[in-house]
Design a protein around this motif. Structure first.
Motif, PDB file in Angstrom:
ATOM      1  N   GLY A   1       0.828  -1.200   0.000  1.00 27.10           N
ATOM      2  CA  GLY A   1       0.000   0.000   0.000  1.00 27.10           C
ATOM      3  C   GLY A   1       0.859   1.245   0.000  1.00 27.10           C
TER       4      GLY A   1
ATOM      5  N   ASN B   1      -7.100   7.727   2.088  1.00 22.40           N
ATOM      6  CA  ASN B   1      -7.750   7.306   0.845  1.00 22.40           C
ATOM      7  C   ASN B   1      -6.925   6.302   0.042  1.00 22.40           C
ATOM      8  N   SER B   2      -5.815   5.816   0.603  1.00 19.12           N
ATOM      9  CA  SER B   2      -5.031   4.824  -0.124  1.00 19.12           C
ATOM     10  C   SER B   2      -5.598   3.429   0.141  1.00 19.12           C
ATOM     11  N   PHE B   3      -5.162   2.484  -0.657  1.00 19.13           N
ATOM     12  CA  PHE B   3      -5.663   1.120  -0.593  1.00 19.13           C
ATOM     13  C   PHE B   3      -4.551   0.220  -0.063  1.00 19.13           C
ATOM     14  N   GLN B   4      -4.788  -0.433   1.068  1.00 18.39           N
ATOM     15  CA  GLN B   4      -3.803  -1.297   1.694  1.00 18.39           C
ATOM     16  C   GLN B   4      -4.286  -2.745   1.635  1.00 18.39           C
ATOM     17  N   GLN B   5      -3.344  -3.672   1.458  1.00 14.90           N
ATOM     18  CA  GLN B   5      -3.665  -5.099   1.457  1.00 14.90           C
ATOM     19  C   GLN B   5      -2.692  -5.840   2.358  1.00 14.90           C
TER      20      GLN B   5
ATOM     21  N   GLU C   1      -8.299  -5.864   3.671  1.00 13.89           N
ATOM     22  CA  GLU C   1      -8.101  -4.636   2.921  1.00 13.89           C
ATOM     23  C   GLU C   1      -8.385  -3.457   3.829  1.00 13.89           C
TER      24      GLU C   1
ATOM     25  N   SER D   1      -8.805   0.923   3.862  1.00 19.91           N
ATOM     26  CA  SER D   1      -8.902   2.192   3.159  1.00 19.91           C
ATOM     27  C   SER D   1      -8.374   3.255   4.100  1.00 19.91           C
TER      28      SER D   1
ATOM     29  N   ARG E   1     -11.682  -2.486   6.589  1.00 22.57           N
ATOM     30  CA  ARG E   1     -12.951  -2.615   5.890  1.00 22.57           C
ATOM     31  C   ARG E   1     -13.428  -4.058   6.083  1.00 22.57           C
TER      32      ARG E   1
ATOM     33  N   PHE F   1     -14.333  -6.391   3.272  1.00 22.14           N
ATOM     34  CA  PHE F   1     -13.271  -6.835   2.386  1.00 22.14           C
ATOM     35  C   PHE F   1     -12.228  -7.663   3.134  1.00 22.14           C
TER      36      PHE F   1
END
Length: 226
Positions: free
Chosen positions: A52, A152-156, A174, A176, A181, A184
């Motif tokens: 991310g 607002n970034s997407f982390q996994q 996941e 945000s 979240r 997810f």
């Protein structure tokens, strides 16, 4: 002259008028870890993979909640750096996870940031009227680097959940920004008797050893990294 009189009249325990300091820029970087082809170990509940965007910045960290000399309460947590000049370093008040808050007393002007006075390491409240007030020395704090998920970034992430028999349980989450979240999130079981390689959403791991406490693995791919 008029400005100085206004500053003195609007609050007591006032050090003086000042200017908001906003000349500091944090470091924003993409992360993909651990590195490809590295061999790693993780215990139950640990992250096995992360990918991310994160923000690293200087911050003030208060390990415990404390009161100033007048009527402000500094809650435990991080206060990210906003800027500095020759006399002061200003730290903001954030809504991010791990951040602290300032509780103003009933007679106080609202606080917009926390100021560190360089000459004596006093902590001051910087009000919405651009005044440093209620300065106190001897408070317990540290200057640290603070890493947070970029807004607002997407982390996994992949998380190790343990092993039963020949099957390992891997959690996928996941994020945000800095907020999980739940919709997810997922957990998947892999039978190591079928294959020692496990994959999810593009990530690929070679499992070297696993038990119900830890897992040893080699990273072949991260989520979208070849």
């Amino acid at each position: 002259m008029h400005k100085t009189l206004v500053c003195v009249a609007m609050s007591f325990a006032v050090v003086g008028c000042a200017t908001p300091l906003t000349n500091y820029q944090p470091t924003i970087q993409k992360i993909s870890e651990p590195p490809i082809n590295s061999v790693n170990e993780a215990y139950v509940g640990d992250r096995m993979l992360s990918q991310g965007v994160v923000t690293e910045r200087e911050a003030l960290y208060f390990p415990v909640t404390q009161k100033t000399s007048f009527q402000h309460t500094i809650q435990q947590g991080y206060y990210p750096k906003r800027g500095e000049d020759a006399e002061y370093i200003q730290y903001g008040i954030s809504n991010e996870s791990g951040a602290g808050k300032i509780i103003d007393g009933p007679l106080s002007d609202p606080t917009q940031s926390v100021t560190l006075r360089k000459s004596d390491n006093a902590i001051c409240m910087f009000t919405i009227y651009n005044m440093n007030v209620d300065c106190k020395t001897g408070l317990d704090f540290k200057q640290r680097n603070w890493t947070t998920a970029e807004a607002n970034s997407f982390q996994q992430t992949l998380i190790y959940n343990g092993k039963v028999g020949s099957k390992v349980n891997i959690g996928y989450r996941e994020f945000s920004g800095d907020m999980a979240r739940p919709a997810f999130s997922n957990a998947v079981e892999y039978d190591l008797d079928d294959s020692r390689q496990i994959g999810y959403k593009g990530a690929l791991l070679d499992i070297i050893d696993a038990n119900n406490q830890m897992i040893k693995y080699k990273v072949l791919k991260n989520f979208n990294t070849q």
